[in-house]
Write an enzyme that holds these catalytic residues in place. Structure first.
Site, PDB file in Angstrom:
ATOM      1  N   ARG A  39      28.079 -31.037   4.828  1.00 23.25           N
ATOM      2  CA  ARG A  39      29.177 -30.568   5.674  1.00 23.25           C
ATOM      3  C   ARG A  39      29.838 -31.723   6.432  1.00 23.25           C
ATOM      4  NH1 ARG A  39      26.986 -24.714   7.922  1.00 23.25           N
ATOM      5  NH2 ARG A  39      28.055 -23.510   6.303  1.00 23.25           N
ATOM      6  N   LYS A 200      20.906  -7.777  -0.384  1.00 25.84           N
ATOM      7  CA  LYS A 200      21.424  -6.512   0.136  1.00 25.84           C
ATOM      8  C   LYS A 200      22.787  -6.138  -0.422  1.00 25.84           C
ATOM      9  CE  LYS A 200      19.436  -7.436   4.487  1.00 25.84           C
ATOM     10  NZ  LYS A 200      20.093  -8.644   4.903  1.00 25.84           N
ATOM     11  N   GLY A 357      25.815 -20.847   0.985  1.00 22.72           N
ATOM     12  CA  GLY A 357      24.540 -20.160   1.158  1.00 22.72           C
ATOM     13  C   GLY A 357      23.551 -20.465   0.053  1.00 22.72           C
ATOM     14  N   GLY A 380      29.107 -17.256   4.655  1.00 22.96           N
ATOM     15  CA  GLY A 380      29.737 -16.058   5.226  1.00 22.96           C
ATOM     16  C   GLY A 380      31.242 -16.100   5.086  1.00 22.96           C
TER      17      GLY A 380
HETATM   18  P1  AMP Z   1      21.433 -12.573   0.450  1.00 22.13           P
HETATM   19  O1  AMP Z   1      21.052 -13.040   1.814  1.00 22.13           O
HETATM   20  O2  AMP Z   1      21.861 -11.138   0.400  1.00 22.13           O
HETATM   21  O3  AMP Z   1      22.345 -13.496  -0.303  1.00 22.13           O
HETATM   22  O4  AMP Z   1      20.094 -12.564  -0.385  1.00 22.13           O
HETATM   23  C1  AMP Z   1      19.347 -13.712  -0.632  1.00 22.13           C
HETATM   24  C2  AMP Z   1      17.920 -13.299  -0.787  1.00 22.13           C
HETATM   25  O5  AMP Z   1      17.827 -12.309  -1.779  1.00 22.13           O
HETATM   26  C3  AMP Z   1      17.002 -14.407  -1.198  1.00 22.13           C
HETATM   27  O6  AMP Z   1      16.180 -14.753  -0.120  1.00 22.13           O
HETATM   28  C4  AMP Z   1      16.201 -13.794  -2.352  1.00 22.13           C
HETATM   29  O7  AMP Z   1      14.816 -14.017  -2.232  1.00 22.13           O
HETATM   30  C5  AMP Z   1      16.493 -12.329  -2.220  1.00 22.13           C
HETATM   31  N1  AMP Z   1      16.363 -11.595  -3.484  1.00 22.13           N
HETATM   32  C6  AMP Z   1      16.985 -11.864  -4.640  1.00 22.13           C
HETATM   33  N2  AMP Z   1      16.588 -11.017  -5.598  1.00 22.13           N
HETATM   34  C7  AMP Z   1      15.704 -10.160  -5.046  1.00 22.13           C
HETATM   35  C8  AMP Z   1      14.941  -9.066  -5.536  1.00 22.13           C
HETATM   36  N3  AMP Z   1      15.009  -8.674  -6.806  1.00 22.13           N
HETATM   37  N4  AMP Z   1      14.136  -8.429  -4.666  1.00 22.13           N
HETATM   38  C9  AMP Z   1      14.065  -8.816  -3.384  1.00 22.13           C
HETATM   39  N5  AMP Z   1      14.761  -9.856  -2.860  1.00 22.13           N
HETATM   40  C10 AMP Z   1      15.572 -10.528  -3.685  1.00 22.13           C
END
Ligand code: AMP
Length: 400
Positions: A39, A200, A357, A380
């Site tokens: 950054r 999520k 991210g 974000g």
């Molecule tokens: P996000 O913050 O929504 O971008 O999600 C990132 C996180 O999603 C990472 O820490 C991953 O470990 C988690 N992740 C990815 N695939 C899965 C899965 N199949 N089950 C649970 N967590 C997951």
């Protein structure tokens, strides 16, 4: 939104002018040492331009979450040192943000001098977008330059608030981020493949909806895919699911079909008896087709058939946007899907844009960074941009 509609540093005369420059120096620091300076490096083009054109440069940024009070742990001191090394000239590190030290040094700057204010979040007014705080920041300068793309989705005192008191333009980093992502959304070379992953689905509802209107193929992996698989009537065992979004997923699948878009979901899955604990613990996995996940198992990564399916779509793409890992990539055994997708994007001839991210971190760790067209400095912010939202830190700048 398009940064071309906003004034940039090249549209104003900066010579001899005190420029308050909001950067995103929110970099990881361990024991006083910056572990990733991307950054900072990305901010250098604007800083160099201002120095070379005789501006008096007052840099500012937040770092971490110091909760509105001074905290040595979140001091920007290591950042001043790094900028100084990259710039090859001294950068004065202020002892405060809007205090006596900052103000007296700002007033005494010579043309081409650079100083850095302390962490803007050492005052509670920053995140509250307090006009009094913005006014104090603005009082030190004659021009405001926003180059903090990573914070552009937040209307804070030093990102949006200050624009009420100073002529406000954008720097090169914001310009680059918006131009590259804006073009991909508005006039992409096709086929345009968007890849979404991560945990999520609730965080990405609007991104899915917006991208389904822009792209030709939407690829969904990661934890969020299981809500779609359940919506298709599959048994998904103990996999991550958001039961409140089943109907939404059905709607999105209908929308894709009605608009002639391809929606690719995992056809096979890496499963384990439980989520790894700690996250990088050794883990026994097996691979099954996505409609055969046993009730007592959890899906934690995409499987090899899915990797091939996704790689195929990526290979024929002319534009790829990727945000979010394909599995629990923090665990080496469950990182395979994310690695395979990163490889496919790196090997493809397409314009490749990596949202910040986790996917950016994965691409950098794997050594594919220089094979990508653009890796966003804002997780974000890039997500909100892909949602089609206006970023307040950019919207507030002066129009051309
Ligand atoms: P996000 O913050 O929504 O971008 O999600 C990132 C996180 O999603 C990472 O820490 C991953 O470990 C988690 N992740 C990815 N695939 C899965 C899965 N199949 N089950 C649970 N967590 C997951």
């Amino acid at each position: 939104m398009n940064a071309l509609n906003k004034k940039t540093v090249e549209d104003i005369d900066v010579k001899g002018k005190k420029c308050l420059v909001r950067c995103d120096f929110n970099v990881p620091v361990k024991d006083g040492v910056i572990t990733d300076d991307k950054r900072i490096r990305e901010a250098m083009k604007t800083i160099r331009y201002l120095v070379d054109h005789g501006a008096k440069v007052i840099l500012c940024s937040h770092m971490g979450k110091p909760k509105g009070e001074f905290n040595e742990k979140y001091s920007l001191k290591p950042v001043a040192k790094r900028i100084s090394e990259l710039l090859g000239k001294e950068v004065y590190m202020c002892k405060d943000v809007i205090g006596e030290d900052a103000k007296s040094h700002a007033a005494a700057l010579n043309d081409g001098d650079v100083m850095l204010l302390e962490n803007t979040r050492f005052h509670a007014g920053e995140e509250k977008n307090d006009p009094e705080y913005s006014k104090e920041l603005a009082s030190m300068a004659e021009i405001f330059v926003n180059d903090a793309f990573g914070t552009a989705h937040r209307a804070h005192a030093s990102t949006a608030g200050v624009t009420a008191y100073l002529p406000a333009v954008c720097g090169y980093l914001i310009q680059k981020e918006i131009e590259i992502m804006g073009k991909a959304l508005e006039a992409p070379e096709r086929p345009f493949v968007a890849i979404l992953g991560g945990a999520k689905i609730a965080d990405k509802l609007n991104v899915i909806n917006n991208l389904l209107e822009k792209c030709d193929t939407l690829v969904i992996g990661g934890g969020m895919a299981f809500t779609f698989l359940k919506a298709m009537g599959y048994e998904i065992g103990k996999s991550l699911v958001d039961d409140t979004k089943i109907e939404y997923c059905k709607d999105m699948m209908k929308k894709a079909e009605a608009n002639g878009k391809k929606l690719l979901l995992p056809i096979d899955t890496a499963i384990a008896a439980s989520f790894p604990d700690p996250i990088d613990a050794e883990i026994d996995v097996s691979y099954v087709d996505s409609d055969k996940i046993p009730a007592n198992m959890e899906g934690l990564d995409i499987g090899p058939k899915t990797c091939a399916l996704f790689a195929d779509a990526i290979k024929s793409a002319k534009t790829v946007i990727w945000n979010g890992p394909m599995g629990v990539f923090e665990n080496p055994t469950l990182a395979k899907g994310t690695i395979e997708v990163a490889k496919a994007v790196a090997e493809s001839e397409c314009v490749s844009i990596i949202g910040g991210g986790d996917s950016a971190a994965a691409v950098e760790q794997l050594g594919f960074a220089d094979k990508m067209t653009h890796i966003s400095t804002g997780g974000g912010a890039s997500l909100e941009f892909l949602e089609g939202l206006e970023l307040p830190g950019i919207a507030a700048l002066n129009d051309k």
